[in-house]
Design a protein around this motif. Sequence first.
Motif, PDB file in Angstrom:
ATOM      1  N   TYR A 165       0.827  -1.205   0.000  1.00  0.00           N
ATOM      2  CA  TYR A 165       0.000   0.000   0.000  1.00  0.00           C
ATOM      3  C   TYR A 165       0.864   1.258   0.000  1.00  0.00           C
ATOM      4  O   TYR A 165       0.588   2.226  -0.713  1.00  0.00           O
ATOM      5  N   ILE A 166       1.931   1.240   0.792  1.00  0.00           N
ATOM      6  CA  ILE A 166       2.811   2.399   0.878  1.00  0.00           C
ATOM      7  C   ILE A 166       3.490   2.662  -0.459  1.00  0.00           C
ATOM      8  O   ILE A 166       3.612   3.813  -0.900  1.00  0.00           O
ATOM      9  N   VAL A 167       3.952   1.591  -1.112  1.00  0.00           N
ATOM     10  CA  VAL A 167       4.602   1.764  -2.417  1.00  0.00           C
ATOM     11  C   VAL A 167       3.645   2.425  -3.398  1.00  0.00           C
ATOM     12  O   VAL A 167       4.030   3.339  -4.150  1.00  0.00           O
ATOM     13  N   LYS A 168       2.388   1.997  -3.393  1.00  0.00           N
ATOM     14  CA  LYS A 168       1.408   2.620  -4.279  1.00  0.00           C
ATOM     15  C   LYS A 168       1.215   4.095  -3.942  1.00  0.00           C
ATOM     16  O   LYS A 168       1.103   4.946  -4.825  1.00  0.00           O
ATOM     17  N   SER A 169       1.199   4.396  -2.656  1.00  0.00           N
ATOM     18  CA  SER A 169       1.034   5.780  -2.230  1.00  0.00           C
ATOM     19  C   SER A 169       2.221   6.639  -2.653  1.00  0.00           C
ATOM     20  O   SER A 169       2.057   7.767  -3.117  1.00  0.00           O
ATOM     21  N   LEU A 170       3.433   6.093  -2.497  1.00  0.00           N
ATOM     22  CA  LEU A 170       4.628   6.852  -2.882  1.00  0.00           C
ATOM     23  C   LEU A 170       4.667   7.083  -4.393  1.00  0.00           C
ATOM     24  O   LEU A 170       5.067   8.162  -4.851  1.00  0.00           O
ATOM     25  N   ALA A 171       4.259   6.083  -5.152  1.00  0.00           N
ATOM     26  CA  ALA A 171       4.192   6.258  -6.606  1.00  0.00           C
ATOM     27  C   ALA A 171       3.174   7.332  -6.960  1.00  0.00           C
ATOM     28  O   ALA A 171       3.413   8.174  -7.838  1.00  0.00           O
ATOM     29  N   GLN A 172       2.051   7.310  -6.287  1.00  0.00           N
ATOM     30  CA  GLN A 172       1.020   8.318  -6.524  1.00  0.00           C
ATOM     31  C   GLN A 172       1.538   9.718  -6.194  1.00  0.00           C
ATOM     32  O   GLN A 172       1.183  10.693  -6.862  1.00  0.00           O
ATOM     33  N   TYR A 173       2.351   9.794  -5.174  1.00  0.00           N
ATOM     34  CA  TYR A 173       2.927  11.084  -4.800  1.00  0.00           C
ATOM     35  C   TYR A 173       3.804  11.627  -5.926  1.00  0.00           C
ATOM     36  O   TYR A 173       3.724  12.809  -6.287  1.00  0.00           O
ATOM     37  N   GLU A 174       4.662  10.771  -6.481  1.00  0.00           N
ATOM     38  CA  GLU A 174       5.529  11.195  -7.578  1.00  0.00           C
ATOM     39  C   GLU A 174       4.694  11.672  -8.768  1.00  0.00           C
ATOM     40  O   GLU A 174       5.009  12.679  -9.413  1.00  0.00           O
ATOM     41  N   VAL A 175       3.617  10.952  -9.058  1.00  0.00           N
ATOM     42  CA  VAL A 175       2.757  11.330 -10.178  1.00  0.00           C
ATOM     43  C   VAL A 175       2.018  12.631  -9.872  1.00  0.00           C
ATOM     44  O   VAL A 175       1.824  13.473 -10.759  1.00  0.00           O
ATOM     45  N   HIS A 176       1.609  12.803  -8.644  1.00  0.00           N
ATOM     46  CA  HIS A 176       0.966  14.058  -8.245  1.00  0.00           C
ATOM     47  C   HIS A 176       1.895  15.240  -8.508  1.00  0.00           C
ATOM     48  O   HIS A 176       1.479  16.279  -9.046  1.00  0.00           O
ATOM     49  N   VAL A 177       3.154  15.104  -8.130  1.00  0.00           N
ATOM     50  CA  VAL A 177       4.121  16.180  -8.344  1.00  0.00           C
ATOM     51  C   VAL A 177       4.351  16.400  -9.836  1.00  0.00           C
ATOM     52  O   VAL A 177       4.423  17.532 -10.311  1.00  0.00           O
ATOM     53  N   ALA A 178       4.455  15.299 -10.590  1.00  0.00           N
ATOM     54  CA  ALA A 178       4.637  15.410 -12.042  1.00  0.00           C
ATOM     55  C   ALA A 178       3.454  16.129 -12.674  1.00  0.00           C
ATOM     56  O   ALA A 178       3.622  16.990 -13.549  1.00  0.00           O
ATOM     57  N   ARG A 179       2.246  15.803 -12.233  1.00  0.00           N
ATOM     58  CA  ARG A 179       1.048  16.464 -12.745  1.00  0.00           C
ATOM     59  C   ARG A 179       1.073  17.961 -12.422  1.00  0.00           C
ATOM     60  O   ARG A 179       0.708  18.799 -13.244  1.00  0.00           O
ATOM     61  N   TYR A 180       1.512  18.264 -11.213  1.00  0.00           N
ATOM     62  CA  TYR A 180       1.615  19.665 -10.776  1.00  0.00           C
ATOM     63  C   TYR A 180       2.537  20.439 -11.726  1.00  0.00           C
ATOM     64  O   TYR A 180       2.203  21.530 -12.199  1.00  0.00           O
ATOM     65  N   TYR A 181       3.705  19.863 -12.021  1.00  0.00           N
ATOM     66  CA  TYR A 181       4.657  20.534 -12.911  1.00  0.00           C
ATOM     67  C   TYR A 181       4.098  20.654 -14.329  1.00  0.00           C
ATOM     68  O   TYR A 181       4.225  21.709 -14.976  1.00  0.00           O
ATOM     69  N   TYR A 182       3.480  19.577 -14.791  1.00  0.00           N
ATOM     70  CA  TYR A 182       2.940  19.606 -16.156  1.00  0.00           C
ATOM     71  C   TYR A 182       1.901  20.713 -16.301  1.00  0.00           C
ATOM     72  O   TYR A 182       1.926  21.475 -17.282  1.00  0.00           O
ATOM     73  N   ASN A 183       0.996  20.802 -15.364  1.00  0.00           N
ATOM     74  CA  ASN A 183      -0.080  21.798 -15.455  1.00  0.00           C
ATOM     75  C   ASN A 183       0.430  23.223 -15.375  1.00  0.00           C
ATOM     76  O   ASN A 183      -0.299  24.158 -15.732  1.00  0.00           O
ATOM     77  N   ARG A 184       1.652  23.390 -14.921  1.00  0.00           N
ATOM     78  CA  ARG A 184       2.250  24.729 -14.848  1.00  0.00           C
ATOM     79  C   ARG A 184       3.284  24.969 -15.939  1.00  0.00           C
ATOM     80  O   ARG A 184       4.022  25.955 -15.906  1.00  0.00           O
ATOM     81  N   GLY A 185       3.346  24.041 -16.879  1.00  0.00           N
ATOM     82  CA  GLY A 185       4.237  24.218 -18.025  1.00  0.00           C
ATOM     83  C   GLY A 185       5.684  23.869 -17.758  1.00  0.00           C
ATOM     84  O   GLY A 185       6.546  24.130 -18.604  1.00  0.00           O
ATOM     85  N   ALA A 186       5.961  23.288 -16.607  1.00  0.00           N
ATOM     86  CA  ALA A 186       7.337  22.891 -16.286  1.00  0.00           C
ATOM     87  C   ALA A 186       7.535  21.447 -16.769  1.00  0.00           C
ATOM     88  O   ALA A 186       7.621  20.506 -15.975  1.00  0.00           O
ATOM     89  N   TYR A 187       7.650  21.293 -18.081  1.00  0.00           N
ATOM     90  CA  TYR A 187       7.615  19.956 -18.676  1.00  0.00           C
ATOM     91  C   TYR A 187       8.854  19.122 -18.366  1.00  0.00           C
ATOM     92  O   TYR A 187       8.756  17.906 -18.162  1.00  0.00           O
TER      93      TYR A 187
END
Length: 259
Positions: A165-187
Amino acid sequence: MSLYTLGSLLALSGCSSTPVDETAGWSPNKIYSEAIDERDAGHFEKAVTLYEKLEGRAAGTPLAQQAQLDKAYTHYKAGEQAQALAALDRFLRLHPASPALDYALYLKGLVNFNDNLGLFGALARQDLSERDQKAAKASFESLREVVTRFPDSRYAPDARARMTYIVKSLAQYEVHVARYYYNRGAYVAAINRVQSALTDYTDAPALEEALFILVRSYDALGMTQLRDDARRVMQTNYPQSAYLGQGGKSVSDPWWKLW
């Protein structure tokens, strides 16, 4: 009133304020039993006090070690994470060869897991991956030690489930941050976070979105060959992905809308 009488009254007053130790005549086993009763009744502060008395009365015995562990568990039940971890760290330092070492490590993992991730599996509509991941990583390390050092422990199966469960959560965290950067144009930053997730985690559900963000980020940067390579990887691993079809989901959607 004479000075003698006044002095006597003051003396009596002073004596009456002296706290009485109700456990003075109790055996260690009675203290332990009373501490459990107080804890089960939700009187956590009183239970902790009794466990501390027991540590002193039964010093050097297995019962004193049990009192230390039970005190940590009581702090955990009371929602006192810092105190629970301090008690467990002290136990691990003082008793590195204890027969209860697997439980101490498991409880340490549980304290951090509960603080960071909430009830096991209760995702609801809250993006747990957006929280600080320090506690999750600390929980994972303690649980991994249980599984590695004590594979036959009664706590090992639950430790393994929580690690997943923790591994899934940590992966989700990385994707959350990636999504944050993408939506702000920091590709470029988005690409770096996706690559980190793909390298560090395998078979996590969030990696489907991670590849989608990778495709979109390369496309935004005009890096068509890398975009097409990422898309082929995504098609191979997630051939039925909603992201690949017409009307696919947006990068801005939170992860809990995906599953």
